[in-house]
Scaffold this motif. Sequence first.
Motif, mmCIF file in Angstrom:
data_model
loop_
_atom_site.group_PDB
_atom_site.id
_atom_site.type_symbol
_atom_site.label_atom_id
_atom_site.label_comp_id
_atom_site.label_asym_id
_atom_site.label_seq_id
_atom_site.Cartn_x
_atom_site.Cartn_y
_atom_site.Cartn_z
ATOM 1 N N THR A 55 -29.639 -70.422 -49.497
ATOM 2 C CA THR A 55 -29.413 -69.761 -50.777
ATOM 3 C C THR A 55 -28.249 -68.792 -50.627
ATOM 4 O OG1 THR A 55 -30.875 -67.913 -50.273
ATOM 5 C CG2 THR A 55 -31.889 -69.865 -51.303
ATOM 6 N N ARG A 69 -19.963 -73.483 -51.536
ATOM 7 C CA ARG A 69 -21.205 -73.904 -52.205
ATOM 8 C C ARG A 69 -21.704 -75.238 -51.660
ATOM 9 N NH1 ARG A 69 -20.721 -73.740 -58.197
ATOM 10 N NH2 ARG A 69 -21.547 -71.662 -57.953
ATOM 11 N N ASP A 70 -20.796 -76.202 -51.502
ATOM 12 C CA ASP A 70 -21.197 -77.520 -51.016
ATOM 13 C C ASP A 70 -21.825 -77.432 -49.627
ATOM 14 O OD1 ASP A 70 -20.192 -78.840 -53.334
ATOM 15 O OD2 ASP A 70 -18.183 -78.731 -52.489
ATOM 16 N N ARG A 72 -23.085 -74.690 -48.166
ATOM 17 C CA ARG A 72 -24.304 -73.879 -48.249
ATOM 18 C C ARG A 72 -25.470 -74.730 -48.744
ATOM 19 N NH1 ARG A 72 -26.660 -71.717 -52.495
ATOM 20 N NH2 ARG A 72 -24.862 -71.831 -53.889
ATOM 21 N N GLN A 73 -25.267 -75.511 -49.789
ATOM 22 C CA GLN A 73 -26.346 -76.325 -50.350
ATOM 23 C C GLN A 73 -26.768 -77.441 -49.402
ATOM 24 O OE1 GLN A 73 -24.726 -77.377 -54.199
ATOM 25 N NE2 GLN A 73 -25.699 -75.614 -55.176
ATOM 26 N N GLN A 74 -25.806 -78.052 -48.709
ATOM 27 C CA GLN A 74 -26.165 -79.126 -47.789
ATOM 28 C C GLN A 74 -26.897 -78.602 -46.564
ATOM 29 O OE1 GLN A 74 -23.398 -82.305 -47.105
ATOM 30 N NE2 GLN A 74 -22.536 -82.039 -49.136
ATOM 31 N N ARG A 113 -21.259 -82.065 -56.727
ATOM 32 C CA ARG A 113 -21.117 -81.497 -55.396
ATOM 33 C C ARG A 113 -20.327 -82.430 -54.498
ATOM 34 N NH1 ARG A 113 -26.161 -80.432 -52.331
ATOM 35 N NH2 ARG A 113 -26.930 -82.286 -53.333
#
Length: 190
Positions: A15, A6-7, A9-11, A88
């Motif tokens: 999506t 997740r970290d 992917r978000q950075q 995050r």
Amino acid sequence: MINRIRDIRQQKGLTLADVAAACRPATTAQTIGRLETGMRTLSLGWMNRIAAALDVAPELLLRSESREPAMIVAVLTEDGVEAPHMQREAVLPSELAAEAPWLVLEVESSAGDYRAGDQVWLRQHPPAHAARLLNRDVLVPRPAGRFAFGRLIGCEEGGIVLSPPATGRQQARVEHPQWLAVAEMLVRKL
């Protein structure tokens, strides 16, 4: 082991659906969500597929439980500084980058937007990518161990044109460059 899907992917601004579509073979956003939250086991096969989709090394998806990671503690918005919406982990830009190795240009004397002491971190590209790199700062090798650096303002058959970062300097034309390295990150001590 705790995963960092997740970290990362978000950075990278992706999506769940983006990562799912980039997997080979493609999967669903729901599956990626379950893998990143730990509701589904992250097998070696899934780790390799997701790492390829995120363009990172597979081992980057895992972090040790014994070492505390750097956390994003605040977000600067147009309304001011706020707490992040979710907790995050901060992932180093060098870990998020593609497979090509970093090249670093050290700034000894201030020029344009660059200050003495800055480091410009660049990624190497083949000359065929020059048109995609227009209006970006690039480093280009020249004969006899010399280099040209500046804003890529033109690419023609067999050569490129750079506008130097400092005012009052002439544009540089480099014939048949072996490679171009585009500036991706600036490291500046405060």
